[in-house]
Design a protein around this motif. Structure first.
Motif, short mmCIF file in Angstrom:
data_model
loop_
_atom_site.label_atom_id
_atom_site.label_comp_id
_atom_site.label_asym_id
_atom_site.label_seq_id
_atom_site.Cartn_x
_atom_site.Cartn_y
_atom_site.Cartn_z
N PHE A 178 -47.35 32.44 -0.03
CA PHE A 178 -46.93 31.75 1.19
C PHE A 178 -45.45 31.99 1.46
CE2 PHE A 178 -45.37 28.05 3.57
CZ PHE A 178 -46.21 28.12 4.68
N LEU A 179 -44.63 31.97 0.42
CA LEU A 179 -43.20 32.24 0.56
C LEU A 179 -42.97 33.67 1.05
CD1 LEU A 179 -40.26 31.29 0.19
CD2 LEU A 179 -40.41 32.15 -2.15
N VAL A 180 -43.65 34.62 0.43
CA VAL A 180 -43.51 36.03 0.84
C VAL A 180 -43.97 36.21 2.29
CG1 VAL A 180 -44.42 38.37 0.44
CG2 VAL A 180 -43.66 36.97 -1.48
N TRP A 181 -45.07 35.58 2.66
CA TRP A 181 -45.60 35.66 4.02
C TRP A 181 -44.60 35.08 5.03
CZ3 TRP A 181 -47.76 37.17 8.16
CH2 TRP A 181 -48.22 36.31 9.16
N SER A 182 -44.01 33.94 4.72
CA SER A 182 -43.06 33.30 5.63
C SER A 182 -41.80 34.14 5.81
CB SER A 182 -42.67 31.92 5.10
OG SER A 182 -43.80 31.08 5.03
N VAL A 183 -41.22 34.59 4.71
CA VAL A 183 -40.02 35.43 4.80
C VAL A 183 -40.35 36.74 5.53
CG1 VAL A 183 -38.33 36.74 3.46
CG2 VAL A 183 -38.97 34.44 2.74
N GLY A 184 -41.45 37.36 5.16
CA GLY A 184 -41.85 38.62 5.79
C GLY A 184 -42.07 38.50 7.28
N TYR A 185 -42.64 37.39 7.71
CA TYR A 185 -42.91 37.14 9.13
C TYR A 185 -41.61 37.19 9.92
CZ TYR A 185 -44.39 34.41 13.26
OH TYR A 185 -44.63 33.97 14.53
N PHE A 186 -40.63 36.37 9.51
CA PHE A 186 -39.38 36.30 10.26
C PHE A 186 -38.57 37.59 10.15
CE2 PHE A 186 -40.25 31.73 9.94
CZ PHE A 186 -40.07 31.38 11.27
N VAL A 187 -38.41 38.12 8.94
CA VAL A 187 -37.60 39.32 8.75
C VAL A 187 -38.20 40.51 9.51
CG1 VAL A 187 -36.83 41.01 7.03
CG2 VAL A 187 -36.60 38.57 6.57
N THR A 188 -39.51 40.65 9.48
CA THR A 188 -40.14 41.77 10.18
C THR A 188 -39.96 41.67 11.68
OG1 THR A 188 -41.80 42.00 8.43
CG2 THR A 188 -42.33 42.96 10.56
N PHE A 189 -40.22 40.51 12.25
CA PHE A 189 -40.07 40.38 13.70
C PHE A 189 -38.61 40.49 14.14
CE2 PHE A 189 -44.37 38.42 13.66
CZ PHE A 189 -44.95 39.25 14.62
#
Length: 178
Positions: free
Chosen positions: A77-88
């Motif tokens: 969940f942490l990786v998904w959350s960070v990845g979501y914002f950083v990628t966009f």
């Protein structure tokens, strides 16, 4: 003076200058973040449901697996959350919530889309801004460019997306250096 010049002056008088930037405030940014949080949570719930259904079919010892699944789920969940914002932030400059609210994140100095490292710093700053009872967001109310702690740490600004707000037109104006 010809008719075209008169028409241009009349129609331009009531509008803001196309090169003028509108820095976005706390409410617009908060709504965009809420939309993004809902997306992140809905995807996480769907994945957790799929994993739970899969594990219900398999015969695995339940007691030893619970702790491991909770730890792995939290990390994912942490990786998904960070990845979501950083990628966009590092690809388009806006998350789906930001796009709906017609705002975008740029570097403060040049108006460029963030690089992944700067986007990651902005995310860490976002977490740090939220920790002391959301005190890191208070500067948005008083700063002339409406920057919070996370924007100051990453060197970013949040501005109105001129393409979405005014229809399909030229690319957004470059942000002047200060």
């Amino acid at each position: 003076m010809n008719a075209q010049a008169v028409a241009a002056r009349v129609h331009a008088s009531g509008r803001e200058d196309a090169t003028e930037l509108r820095y976005e405030g706390l409410v617009t940014r908060g709504i965009a973040f809420t939309i993004d949080a809902a997306i992140i949570d809905l995807v996480a719930i769907a994945v957790a449901g799929a994993v739970a259904l899969t594990l219900s079919v398999l015969s695995v010892p339940k007691d030893s697996l619970d702790t491991v699944l909770i730890a792995v789920g939290g990390a994912l969940f942490l990786v998904w959350s960070v990845g979501y914002f950083v990628t966009f932030w590092s690809t388009t400059g806006q998350t789906p919530g930001s796009r709906l609210m017609r705002i975008t994140v740029h570097t403060a100095g040049g108006g460029d889309v963030l690089r992944p490292r700067r986007a990651a710093v902005r995310f860490v700053g976002l977490v740090l801004a939220a920790i002391p009872l959301l005190a890191g967001f208070v500067p948005i109310l008083f700063d002339e460019r409406r920057r919070g702690l996370h924007d100051m740490l990453a060197g970013t600004v949040v501005v109105e997306d001129s393409e979405l707000s005014r229809g399909s037109g030229p690319s957004p104006p470059r942000i002047p250096r200060r």
